[in-house]
Design a protein around this motif. Structure first.
Motif, PDB file in Angstrom:
ATOM      1  N   GLY A  89      39.967  48.182  37.201  1.00 24.03           N
ATOM      2  CA  GLY A  89      40.228  46.762  37.470  1.00 24.03           C
ATOM      3  C   GLY A  89      39.863  46.384  38.898  1.00 24.03           C
ATOM      4  N   ILE A 123      36.220  46.132  39.149  1.00 23.74           N
ATOM      5  CA  ILE A 123      35.743  44.887  38.539  1.00 23.74           C
ATOM      6  C   ILE A 123      35.912  43.732  39.516  1.00 23.74           C
ATOM      7  CG2 ILE A 123      36.273  43.189  36.735  1.00 23.74           C
ATOM      8  CD1 ILE A 123      36.746  45.641  34.865  1.00 23.74           C
ATOM      9  N   TRP A 124      37.036  43.706  40.251  1.00 24.08           N
ATOM     10  CA  TRP A 124      37.210  42.649  41.254  1.00 24.08           C
ATOM     11  C   TRP A 124      36.071  42.698  42.263  1.00 24.08           C
ATOM     12  CZ3 TRP A 124      43.014  43.889  42.421  1.00 24.08           C
ATOM     13  CH2 TRP A 124      43.805  43.432  41.368  1.00 24.08           C
ATOM     14  N   ALA A 142      36.686  37.052  35.448  1.00 24.57           N
ATOM     15  CA  ALA A 142      37.821  37.411  36.303  1.00 24.57           C
ATOM     16  C   ALA A 142      38.612  36.164  36.701  1.00 24.57           C
ATOM     17  CB  ALA A 142      37.333  38.165  37.537  1.00 24.57           C
ATOM     18  N   GLN A 187      46.658  42.324  29.828  1.00 23.08           N
ATOM     19  CA  GLN A 187      47.674  41.944  30.806  1.00 23.08           C
ATOM     20  C   GLN A 187      48.373  40.658  30.383  1.00 23.08           C
ATOM     21  OE1 GLN A 187      47.368  44.952  31.643  1.00 23.08           O
ATOM     22  NE2 GLN A 187      47.906  44.604  33.736  1.00 23.08           N
ATOM     23  N   TRP A 197      40.626  43.558  29.834  1.00 22.34           N
ATOM     24  CA  TRP A 197      41.693  43.806  30.810  1.00 22.34           C
ATOM     25  C   TRP A 197      42.626  42.599  30.881  1.00 22.34           C
ATOM     26  CZ3 TRP A 197      43.764  47.352  34.103  1.00 22.34           C
ATOM     27  CH2 TRP A 197      44.538  46.862  35.160  1.00 22.34           C
ATOM     28  N   HIS A 198      42.074  41.424  31.011  1.00 22.20           N
ATOM     29  CA  HIS A 198      42.897  40.223  31.123  1.00 22.20           C
ATOM     30  C   HIS A 198      43.651  39.935  29.829  1.00 22.20           C
ATOM     31  CE1 HIS A 198      41.918  39.172  35.178  1.00 22.20           C
ATOM     32  NE2 HIS A 198      40.638  39.286  34.934  1.00 22.20           N
ATOM     33  N   ARG A 238      42.680  52.775  34.486  1.00 20.42           N
ATOM     34  CA  ARG A 238      42.416  51.363  34.165  1.00 20.42           C
ATOM     35  C   ARG A 238      42.624  50.484  35.396  1.00 20.42           C
ATOM     36  NH1 ARG A 238      43.412  47.927  29.566  1.00 20.42           N
ATOM     37  NH2 ARG A 238      45.269  47.274  30.648  1.00 20.42           N
ATOM     38  N   VAL A 239      43.652  50.789  36.171  1.00 24.88           N
ATOM     39  CA  VAL A 239      43.913  50.012  37.387  1.00 24.88           C
ATOM     40  C   VAL A 239      42.760  50.180  38.371  1.00 24.88           C
ATOM     41  CG1 VAL A 239      45.435  49.809  39.401  1.00 24.88           C
ATOM     42  CG2 VAL A 239      46.422  50.014  37.105  1.00 24.88           C
ATOM     43  N   ALA A 297      36.237  43.419  31.703  1.00 25.45           N
ATOM     44  CA  ALA A 297      37.101  42.484  32.435  1.00 25.45           C
ATOM     45  C   ALA A 297      37.857  41.577  31.473  1.00 25.45           C
ATOM     46  CB  ALA A 297      36.275  41.649  33.419  1.00 25.45           C
ATOM     47  N   GLN A 352      48.239  41.587  42.223  1.00 30.16           N
ATOM     48  CA  GLN A 352      46.977  42.155  42.688  1.00 30.16           C
ATOM     49  C   GLN A 352      47.203  43.172  43.802  1.00 30.16           C
ATOM     50  OE1 GLN A 352      44.996  38.439  43.571  1.00 30.16           O
ATOM     51  NE2 GLN A 352      43.796  38.535  41.681  1.00 30.16           N
ATOM     52  N   ALA A 396      48.417  46.317  42.215  1.00 33.44           N
ATOM     53  CA  ALA A 396      47.304  47.003  41.544  1.00 33.44           C
ATOM     54  C   ALA A 396      46.445  47.743  42.562  1.00 33.44           C
ATOM     55  CB  ALA A 396      46.463  46.006  40.745  1.00 33.44           C
TER      56      ALA A 396
END
Length: 138
Positions: free
Chosen positions: A49, A52-53, A66, A13, A9-10, A45-46, A6, A108, A111
């Protein structure tokens, strides 16, 4: 491990979002961020993601990462909105934090739609967002 994924990922982005003090400076990076979700290599990856949410709802340590990955850019955008309002570049009646959250929700939402709809027209989505942004800034 999920927390590290996570965080990475951030970081990735956030690298696409750059602004030097004006909302107009942020727009091209934001649109590029939306476009980046269409890259074939990004599909997995999306999807990760989005997973992960979901995990963030159950695991406080994942939620913290997150949230930090969302809250930091939200604060930057809200600050830029305030500056733009002070300079008459954006309507004064828009709540800065609310507008920042709308743009996060647009990302979001794209995504999530990208994760489950292989036929999504990312280009049309980004053009629609670009049109909305131009209405705000004109």
């Amino acid at each position: 491990m999920i927390t590290a994924i996570a965080a990475r990922w951030h970081e990735d982005q956030a690298g696409l979002l750059r602004a030097d003090g004006a909302v107009g400076d942020l727009v091209p990076g934001y649109l590029d961020l939306l476009r980046s979700l269409a890259a074939p290599a990004e599909r997995e990856r999306v999807r990760l993601g989005v997973q992960i949410w979901a995990e963030a709802l159950r695991a406080p340590e994942v939620e913290a990462v997150a949230r930090a990955g969302v809250d930091a850019p939200r604060e930057v955008v809200a600050r830029l909105v305030r500056v733009a309002q002070d300079h008459g570049e954006l309507p004064a009646g828009l709540p800065p934090d609310g507008l920042a959250r709308v743009f996060i929700a647009i990302y979001q939402g794209l995504a999530l739609q990208t994760a489950w709809d292989a036929g999504l027209d990312n280009d049309a989505y980004v053009r629609a967002v670009e049109g909305l942004v131009s209405l705000l800034t004109s």
